[in-house]
Design a protein around this motif. Structure first.
Motif, PDB file in Angstrom:
ATOM      1  N   LEU A 203       0.836  -1.171   0.188  1.00  0.00           N
ATOM      2  CA  LEU A 203      -0.041  -0.039  -0.052  1.00  0.00           C
ATOM      3  C   LEU A 203       0.812   1.289  -0.096  1.00  0.00           C
ATOM      4  O   LEU A 203       0.548   2.275  -0.795  1.00  0.00           O
ATOM      5  N   VAL A 204       1.917   1.221   0.755  1.00  0.00           N
ATOM      6  CA  VAL A 204       2.855   2.338   0.615  1.00  0.00           C
ATOM      7  C   VAL A 204       3.438   2.569  -0.572  1.00  0.00           C
ATOM      8  O   VAL A 204       3.670   3.829  -1.136  1.00  0.00           O
ATOM      9  N   ASP A 205       3.616   1.601  -1.275  1.00  0.00           N
ATOM     10  CA  ASP A 205       4.393   1.821  -2.622  1.00  0.00           C
ATOM     11  C   ASP A 205       3.206   2.463  -3.721  1.00  0.00           C
ATOM     12  O   ASP A 205       3.811   3.331  -4.427  1.00  0.00           O
ATOM     13  N   GLU A 206       2.121   1.906  -3.453  1.00  0.00           N
ATOM     14  CA  GLU A 206       0.844   2.326  -4.354  1.00  0.00           C
ATOM     15  C   GLU A 206       0.794   3.911  -3.834  1.00  0.00           C
ATOM     16  O   GLU A 206       0.548   4.723  -4.729  1.00  0.00           O
ATOM     17  N   ALA A 207       0.887   4.341  -2.817  1.00  0.00           N
ATOM     18  CA  ALA A 207       0.825   5.720  -2.279  1.00  0.00           C
ATOM     19  C   ALA A 207       2.035   6.748  -2.600  1.00  0.00           C
ATOM     20  O   ALA A 207       1.889   7.667  -2.329  1.00  0.00           O
ATOM     21  N   GLY A 208       3.003   5.876  -3.075  1.00  0.00           N
ATOM     22  CA  GLY A 208       4.336   6.693  -3.318  1.00  0.00           C
ATOM     23  C   GLY A 208       5.074   7.131  -2.218  1.00  0.00           C
ATOM     24  O   GLY A 208       5.726   7.967  -2.128  1.00  0.00           O
ATOM     25  N   GLY A 209       4.779   6.154  -1.084  1.00  0.00           N
ATOM     26  CA  GLY A 209       5.501   6.657   0.114  1.00  0.00           C
ATOM     27  C   GLY A 209       6.688   5.693   0.171  1.00  0.00           C
ATOM     28  O   GLY A 209       7.138   5.202  -0.492  1.00  0.00           O
ATOM     29  N   SER A 210       7.468   5.765   1.373  1.00  0.00           N
ATOM     30  CA  SER A 210       8.681   4.959   1.620  1.00  0.00           C
ATOM     31  C   SER A 210       8.505   4.610   3.046  1.00  0.00           C
ATOM     32  O   SER A 210       8.090   4.952   3.993  1.00  0.00           O
TER      33      SER A 210
END
Lengths: 403, 288
Positions: A203-210
């Motif tokens: 989900l973090v990848d989808e949100a562009g986070g890290s």
């Protein structure tokens, strides 16, 4: 007259202790079976949880949810006319003890079903013996679903707690909008934290986070000062905490003492933990199927009954409500099947529906987990949880499970 | 820079608390030859004393007096009533203390429940030390622990009590022939060891949760530290503690907490194998 221990003596001592342990445990296993369980007209349940040990803080609410359901059902005639009795056991959040007690409940007490368990390791242990004994397990705690090959797909297994797509999927987008996208993961070193982290990362990848850091700690860790410093220096917006039981409380106490800057978010935070230490829990973001502060007529009625039985101050959480739901689902299935024969009533388990404190609950025929809505809340300084976001009920998704 | 300062401060806190426990264990083992498997429960007793004090609204600092008193009482009772009968039977003493540790844990659980208890932090807030944020209470705890350790070592080295107890260890019969009541001194020495453990428990309580089984967390590193230190000599014990607790804190960020905990124990086993008499070589006194 020396105080030296001779090697010979030590070996004798070790041998003696070992022999005593073997004899002791085999004597315990030979204990005579308990009375009852043979009466066709009664429904006998087993309740197993961590009354002592790592998850002891959660045991009372879970048991009380279970017991309230049993008492309410018995007052209104039982499960289709069958009185419900129960046996409760302590597994100390230990795999071996879970196996021993699960065997005792299934084979010696001959219960119709086992309800309870908190930590995923207890579930994994219980599922090595209960299906073999043809005794269904109703697991009431939110968990990692089928990630990391968790044993969560079995005809003799029903889960009334949330899985990641119900508990984590609504949370990450909300965090992206309201807190940030840089995470630091701190968890206990076992399947639930590691499994939920997999879904988190997707989900973090989808949100562009890290994810700035990821650390796992053995049970019984008493000092988190190093990782607290690392969270601060990583500049993470969110400290994602999946520590279990007592370790979670220890971390909260120390994060409060160190003045952690990152926003604390935890799948484990609920009314029970908030009540245990409101000072340390204040400000933590929680994501659960249930909070005490949910304002619906159904929940008000439930809380009236719960506080009448256990006191106005007694906390209750999603785990306790899931236990309450599990007992009711079992009772409805037994009533519909009009039989306490396991295979007969378990065949009805996905066709019954229960009006829970949160609306209708039903068991999915595909994976025998339950539909669930989700609430995101923030702990207030007085220990209550104020609700910030509500999401609709979704079906449980366990990739790879099809019953 | 703040990374190193933070690492050292955290290590200092852990080392000083475990040092108190290990010193107590070392006093008992070194001076009485008894490996006290119930030592962790004295730590728990001290922590629960702190819980009782703070939950009754009494200021936390009183716990630092109540805890050692309770610990001393429990230790003296244990030695006087039970272990004094096992003076030349160290294996039996280990078993008895092991059994008693289980009994104590269950008593604590019966009285206080299995649910974790919290002790309120008497000095909330954190201060900035060379760029590292550190809780004020931990600083206070380090200072108190160090003061107690130094006082204890001086007491054992210089006081008449310490000299007599060391004489008892060297040769119990010779000491009693010289008019020393070995039994009475052993009771006081055990009480001292237990009191130290209880103070450690009271100091650690505000930073963690108080549960009946908490003693085990501190017994294991203290135990290994005493063995590493060799024959219960206070300086050796401190070296052992620095090795156990310090190494774990320093390694954990790099190799993971679980591996660090196991790794330090493996290193300890290797160290004991290479130096069975302990890391600190004992000075051979010359009598001639």
């Amino acid at each position: 007259m020396t105080h030296q221990i001779q090697r010979r003596d030590f070996l004798r001592l070790a041998g003696g202790v070992g022999a005593a342990a073997v004899i002791g445990s085999s004597l315990a296993a030979c204990a005579p079976p308990a009375q009852g369980g043979g009466d066709k007209d009664a429904l006998k349940l087993g309740f197993l949880t961590s009354f002592t040990g790592l998850e002891a803080v959660l045991a009372a609410a879970q048991f009380q949810g279970f017991e309230l359901a049993v008492n309410q059902l018995n007052e209104s005639g039982g499960a289709g006319g069958r009185t419900i009795s129960f046996v409760k056991e302590d597994d100390a959040a230990d795999s071996k003890q879970t196996i021993d007690k699960a065997n005792k409940l299934a084979l010696s007490d001959k219960v119709n079903a086992v309800v309870g368990l908190v930590a995923s390791l207890e579930r994994e242990a219980a599922l090595t013996v209960l299906p073999k004994a043809k005794t269904p397990l109703f697991y009431t705690t939110y968990y990692e679903g089928s990630y990391l090959d968790a044993h969560a797909c079995d005809p003799y297994y029903v889960a009334t707690g949330q899985v990641p797509n119900q508990q984590i999927d609504p949370l990450v987008p909300w965090l992206s909008d309201n807190v940030g996208t840089k995470y630091f993961v701190v968890g206990s070193d076992y399947i639930w934290p590691r499994g939920t982290s997999i879904r988190l990362k997707e989900l973090v990848d989808e949100a562009g986070g890290s994810i700035a850091g990821e650390q796992y700690f053995p049970f019984g860790t008493t000092d988190f000062s190093q990782v607290l410093r690392e969270i601060d220096s990583s500049g993470a917006d969110i400290a994602w905490i999946t520590l279990a039981g007592t370790d979670f409380l220890t971390f909260l106490t120390q994060a409060h003492q160190f003045g952690l800057k990152a926003k604390l978010v935890s799948l484990g935070m609920d009314d029970v933990f908030a009540h245990a230490n409101p000072d340390a829990a204040a400000g933590v973001i929680a994501s659960q199927a249930y909070f005490k502060s949910i304002d619906t007529p159904a929940n008000t009625a439930f809380l009236d009954a719960y506080s009448a039985a256990y006191g106005a101050d007694a906390p209750i959480n999603a785990i306790g409500v899931a236990a309450y739901n599990a007992v009711n689902l079992i009772a409805l299935a037994v009533e519909k099947a009009d039989s306490t024969d396991t295979d007969t009533w378990m065949a009805e388990i996905s066709s019954v529906e229960f009006d829970s404190p949160l609306g209708k609950v039903a068991v999915s025929a595909t994976n025998q987990n339950t539909t669930s809505a989700n609430f995101i809340g923030e702990v207030q300084p007085d220990g209550t949880i104020s609700i910030l976001e509500e999401s609709d009920a979704v079906e449980p998704d366990l990739p790879g499970c099809s019953l | 820079m703040d990374v190193i300062v933070s690492l050292l401060l955290n290590a200092a806190f852990l080392v000083s608390v475990v040092a108190l426990v290990a010193l107590g264990l070392g006093v008992i083992y070194g001076l009485l030859g008894v490996i006290n498997m119930a030592h962790g429960e004295f730590v728990a007793l001290g922590a629960y004393a702190a819980f009782l004090v703070t939950s009754s609204g009494v200021p936390y600092w009183l716990a630092l007096i109540l805890a050692p008193l309770l610990g001393m009482g429990a230790g003296m009772a244990l030695q006087g009533a039970i272990l004094s009968r096992l003076v030349s039977r160290p294996l039996d003493a280990i078993l008895v203390t092991l059994g008693l540790s289980l009994v104590f844990q269950q008593i604590l659980q019966a009285v206080f429940g299995a649910v974790p208890r919290t002790v309120a932090n008497p000095t909330p807030g954190a201060i900035d030390i060379l760029g590292a944020t550190f809780p004020i209470f931990r600083l206070v705890a380090i200072l108190i622990a160090v003061a107690v350790i130094v006082a204890t070592i001086l007491f054992l080295a210089r006081s008449e009590f310490g000299i007599v107890v060391r004489a008892i260890l060297q040769n119990r019969e010779a000491a009693s022939v010289n008019g020393v009541n070995a039994a009475r001194y052993s009771v006081w020495a055990f009480g001292l060891g237990a009191a130290l453990a209880a103070i450690a428990g009271a100091l650690i309580a505000p930073s963690t949760n108080v549960i009946p089984l908490m003693g085990a967390t501190y017994l294991a590193p203290a135990f290994v530290a005493v063995i590493l230190g060799g024959a219960g000599r206070p300086s050796g014990v401190l070296v052992g503690v620095a090795f156990m607790a310090g190494l774990e804190v320093l390694l954990a960020p790099y190799i993971g907490a679980t591996v660090a905990r196991a790794g330090v124990l493996v290193l300890a086993i290797i160290a004991i194998r290479l130096r069975p008499d302990g890391l600190v070589r004992e000075k051979k006194d010359r009598f001639a």
